[in-house]
Design a protein around this motif. Sequence first.
Motif, mmCIF file in Angstrom:
data_model
loop_
_atom_site.group_PDB
_atom_site.id
_atom_site.type_symbol
_atom_site.label_atom_id
_atom_site.label_comp_id
_atom_site.label_asym_id
_atom_site.label_seq_id
_atom_site.Cartn_x
_atom_site.Cartn_y
_atom_site.Cartn_z
ATOM 1 N N GLN A 139 0.825 -1.221 0.000
ATOM 2 C CA GLN A 139 0.000 0.000 0.000
ATOM 3 C C GLN A 139 0.856 1.266 0.000
ATOM 4 O OE1 GLN A 139 -2.786 -0.282 3.271
ATOM 5 N NE2 GLN A 139 -3.943 -1.949 2.308
ATOM 6 N N ASP A 140 1.989 1.169 -0.672
ATOM 7 C CA ASP A 140 2.878 2.326 -0.776
ATOM 8 C C ASP A 140 3.544 2.238 -2.145
ATOM 9 O OD1 ASP A 140 4.776 4.302 -0.696
ATOM 10 O OD2 ASP A 140 5.700 3.640 1.174
ATOM 11 N N PRO A 141 3.197 3.149 -3.059
ATOM 12 C CA PRO A 141 3.751 3.064 -4.408
ATOM 13 C C PRO A 141 5.268 3.047 -4.425
ATOM 14 C CG PRO A 141 1.951 4.627 -4.353
ATOM 15 C CD PRO A 141 2.222 4.253 -2.924
ATOM 16 N N VAL A 142 5.896 3.775 -3.538
ATOM 17 C CA VAL A 142 7.355 3.799 -3.508
ATOM 18 C C VAL A 142 7.903 2.454 -3.067
ATOM 19 C CG1 VAL A 142 9.393 4.876 -2.477
ATOM 20 C CG2 VAL A 142 7.402 6.290 -3.071
ATOM 21 N N ALA A 143 7.291 1.884 -2.023
ATOM 22 C CA ALA A 143 7.730 0.580 -1.535
ATOM 23 C C ALA A 143 7.474 -0.511 -2.567
ATOM 24 C CB ALA A 143 7.019 0.260 -0.225
ATOM 25 N N GLU A 144 6.351 -0.402 -3.260
ATOM 26 C CA GLU A 144 6.034 -1.380 -4.307
ATOM 27 C C GLU A 144 7.114 -1.382 -5.376
ATOM 28 O OE1 GLU A 144 2.264 -0.297 -5.830
ATOM 29 O OE2 GLU A 144 1.202 -0.594 -3.929
ATOM 30 N N MET A 145 7.432 -0.196 -5.880
ATOM 31 C CA MET A 145 8.457 -0.092 -6.922
ATOM 32 C C MET A 145 9.798 -0.596 -6.419
ATOM 33 S SD MET A 145 7.121 1.259 -9.738
ATOM 34 C CE MET A 145 8.451 2.144 -10.575
ATOM 35 N N GLN A 146 10.096 -0.256 -5.162
ATOM 36 C CA GLN A 146 11.386 -0.639 -4.597
ATOM 37 C C GLN A 146 11.530 -2.160 -4.530
ATOM 38 O OE1 GLN A 146 12.128 1.101 -0.754
ATOM 39 N NE2 GLN A 146 13.922 -0.203 -0.351
ATOM 40 N N GLU A 147 10.501 -2.854 -4.040
ATOM 41 C CA GLU A 147 10.596 -4.299 -3.878
ATOM 42 C C GLU A 147 10.547 -5.029 -5.223
ATOM 43 O OE1 GLU A 147 11.502 -5.604 -1.167
ATOM 44 O OE2 GLU A 147 11.378 -3.667 -0.154
ATOM 45 N N ILE A 148 9.728 -4.524 -6.135
ATOM 46 C CA ILE A 148 9.643 -5.173 -7.449
ATOM 47 C C ILE A 148 10.965 -5.045 -8.192
ATOM 48 C CG2 ILE A 148 8.542 -5.073 -9.708
ATOM 49 C CD1 ILE A 148 6.885 -6.454 -7.584
ATOM 50 N N TYR A 149 11.561 -3.851 -8.141
ATOM 51 C CA TYR A 149 12.840 -3.672 -8.831
ATOM 52 C C TYR A 149 13.966 -4.397 -8.108
ATOM 53 C CZ TYR A 149 11.065 -0.518 -12.379
ATOM 54 O OH TYR A 149 10.394 0.005 -13.457
ATOM 55 N N ARG A 150 13.791 -4.590 -6.801
ATOM 56 C CA ARG A 150 14.766 -5.400 -6.068
ATOM 57 C C ARG A 150 14.758 -6.841 -6.616
ATOM 58 N NH1 ARG A 150 16.544 -4.597 -0.786
ATOM 59 N NH2 ARG A 150 14.704 -3.323 -0.315
ATOM 60 N N ILE A 151 13.528 -7.360 -6.857
ATOM 61 C CA ILE A 151 13.408 -8.705 -7.422
ATOM 62 C C ILE A 151 14.000 -8.757 -8.822
ATOM 63 C CG2 ILE A 151 11.756 -10.431 -8.234
ATOM 64 C CD1 ILE A 151 9.933 -9.676 -5.941
ATOM 65 N N ARG A 152 13.715 -7.736 -9.639
ATOM 66 C CA ARG A 152 14.233 -7.721 -11.004
ATOM 67 C C ARG A 152 15.754 -7.718 -11.017
ATOM 68 N NH1 ARG A 152 14.127 -2.497 -14.795
ATOM 69 N NH2 ARG A 152 15.705 -2.027 -13.224
ATOM 70 N N ASP A 153 16.350 -6.878 -10.204
ATOM 71 C CA ASP A 153 17.818 -6.800 -10.163
ATOM 72 C C ASP A 153 18.414 -8.105 -9.649
ATOM 73 O OD1 ASP A 153 17.582 -4.229 -11.076
ATOM 74 O OD2 ASP A 153 17.774 -3.302 -9.088
ATOM 75 N N TRP A 154 17.753 -8.689 -8.654
ATOM 76 C CA TRP A 154 18.250 -9.956 -8.112
ATOM 77 C C TRP A 154 18.216 -11.059 -9.169
ATOM 78 C CZ3 TRP A 154 16.001 -14.765 -7.375
ATOM 79 C CH2 TRP A 154 16.714 -15.654 -6.572
#
Length: 572
Positions: A144-159
């Motif tokens: 429920q936080d657009p910034v946190a959503e982007m952060q975690e999704i891109y964390r998965i992508r980079d990983w």
Amino acid sequence: MRAKNGQPLPKLATGIEGFDELSRGGLPRHRTSLLIGGPGAGKTVFALQCLVNAARQQRVPGIFVAFEESSRQIMANGATFNWGLASLVPKKLFFLDAHLSPTLVKAGDFDLAGMLAMLAAKKKEMGAQWIVFDGIDVLVTLLQDPVAEMQEIYRIRDWLADNALTAIVTAKIENHTSAVHYGFLQFMADCVVRFERRHEDRVAAQTIQITKYRGSSYAACEFPVSFGPSGIEVGAAEAAEIEHRASSGRVTAGFERLDAMLGGGVFRGSSTLITGVPGTSKTTLAGMFAEAACRRGERALFVSFDEAAEQIVRNLSSVGIQLRPHVKSGLLRIYSARTGGTSAEEHLLKLRSLIREHQPRCLVIDPLTAIAKAGTLGAARSVANRLIYMVKDEGITLVVTALSETDEPQTESTDLQVSTIADTWIHLSYLVRSGERNRALTIIKSRGTWHSNQVRELVLSKSGATLTDVYTAGGEVLMGTLRWEKEVEETSRTTRRRAEFNQKRRELQFAETNLSAQIKALQADLERQRAELALYSGENEVRNVSSSERENELRRRRNSGPEDRPLRKAAK
């Protein structure tokens, strides 16, 4: 399509029938693919099936991360397929429960870094090349936080990029559109596959569509999806080029007279369509074809819709078609199915499975039009066409029956529009005259061979079906009782003419005998008269000679003198 360096995009085959064809080879290797769709559309099954196929076929391990369901539920669901899922865990497949606590997420203590580190260690331990993040929408919804959503999704992508894994991410969408909270996922992924489940005419229809594929060409249309014992199967588009093998060998269509009308039978590996209104004996002809195949020692598959196998065997035995011995021997398999509530795609999936199991050389489907009872007519037409092409690709000789809604010759057609791709089309109809209904058979087309253009009467008896000789009277073909009456009339007329002829012949013989006797009598009388004439002529000649001699003698005596008397010699 090729990558910018001119090399083909590396891909990994999913092993899912149909999907690898429409994706031109599978999913992008070491990249992320996004599966989106509504509940029950098949996202989780597709993702898990990719891991199972990689583990079983390529012996490549994989990891499944479940954000929504527990690993126990996923394995229980996967056990319904014939994958042997339990045997792959944990050496080839590793399941990680990643349930998120809403309380933990809202407290701000949530971080994927620890989980990803653990997954990296597991990947190195197993040598995994595939990974699935199932239900990623649960994560982004709870944050429920657009910034946190982007952060975690891109964390998965980079990983994923750092660990060189081929990844599948699944997410739910509602009302055919992606949720605003994680719509950016489609822009992040290299390949996006949309699953959809909808109802068509009270029958569930499921489809798949590739909406995005970076660096590769793909089939962009919607394709049907079916669920069977082996999981998901995709009804991929047929190849644009048709490359069926064309055999010159022939097999019987069921009985000798029909083969004669077809120029010697049907070609092996060809398709024959038998159409007609109910009761015209479509199933009978199909049964004779199947029985003939079994008599040759060939395996045959008889698929019947809406009629039980035992009923088919019983009914066909009444016209001399004995299928039971061939069923017992294993040469013939009869499969009966209800069509109501089952989509055409599911029927196709089942038929494909039956063909693989039984390996028939001859196949009967009676009637093919039954698959149009459930779902849309367009879907049924697609399935019918794909089925015929699939069977011809396998070199199987096919006979299908189709129900006609009318018996009018000028409206000969099929709802499924398979008459254009069938090699041979036999049409059965009724001829109703003088209070009697008779069956008629005609061959509308038969590619690559001479065939009769005559309408022949089809007659059923305890010894089987046969075609009568064409019988015409006054330029009209007669059948049934009318033909019988005409034949009786012709027989009577012929008998009467023969009797009249025999009578005339006897009268002539009598006249000839009588005349011959008269001629002989006349000849005898003529000979008698000739004999009398000869006798009379002889007597008359004798009489004439005697008379002449008397006259001469009399003349001599009356006129004789001394000088006429002969001189006597003097006595010495």
